[in-house]
Design an enzyme around this catalytic site. Sequence first.
Site, PDB file in Angstrom:
ATOM      1  CE  LYS A 144      -1.968   1.717   3.730  1.00  0.00           C
ATOM      2  NZ  LYS A 144      -2.757   1.826   4.947  1.00  0.00           N
ATOM      3  CG  ASP A 162      -7.303   3.850   2.484  1.00  0.00           C
ATOM      4  OD1 ASP A 162      -8.266   3.510   1.755  1.00  0.00           O
ATOM      5  OD2 ASP A 162      -7.206   4.989   2.978  1.00  0.00           O
TER       6      ASP A 162
END
Length: 274
Positions: A144, A162
């Site tokens: 991420k 997220d």
Amino acid sequence: MSQGRRTLADVTRTPTTKAAETDLARKRRARRIARLLAETHPDAHCELDHDGPLQLAVATILSAQCTDQRVNEVTPKLFARYPTAAAYAGADRAELEEMIRPTGFFRNKTDSLIKLGQALIERYDGQVPGRLIDLVTLPGIGRKTANVILGNAFDVPGITVDMHFQRLVGRWQWTDETDPVKIEHAVGALVEKRDWTMLSHRVIFHGRRVCHARKPACGACTIAPMCPSYGIGPTEPAAAAKLLKGPRAAALAEQAGVDPALVPAAAIRAPEAV
Ligand code: SF4
């Protein structure tokens, strides 16, 4: 679902069920939502203040379990004190811990920052590399974070999955996947690669300002006509308008066809959620 007078969204939306939708229809709907998001959030951007890949890597590490706003309060002094990878590699642990303490989990984060600095010196000549395959080998940087760095510091399209992104694409039935990497690939197949980075910002903006985890503002949401989950939050405009957040809350209401005067001043001033 809240009861109340019918809204524009009630009238115009076309119910979408996963079973009835072909892959092509889902792709078209996803792209229409992406276009609506672009109109809804013209101010979408990376909310972590930074200048260059190293600062963004550090800010992203600090943002774990912390608001971007809090990170942005800490980073100006931090970046001035530690301008290079070498500075983090040779940091005094106690001093660094103290500087980043407000972001929480400061011992682990200090560890990551020192090890990140050391790895960058040892393997990358002190520079943050611009490839996913290299970034994910660095301490404190998962996929991420790597995508955030690629998209915002290197202009390499990346999808940032997220908690907001995961929740919203689930609500829009873009994918059934629950694993972040699988979600990334599934969404990547729905939208043009060149749009990945901005789409990520816009989805996250929508999650923070409109489509909240507990009480989404369905009755004041521009995506409502395209959303299969419309109605999981209040649909009555006055109730929904109260749930909008951020400096553009009144404009968001107006864009959704809701009287902006229904948005309380506190909502506009309210700090944005994590
Ligand atoms: S706020 Fe409601 S209508 Fe808007 S995207 Fe979220 S679930 Fe859908």
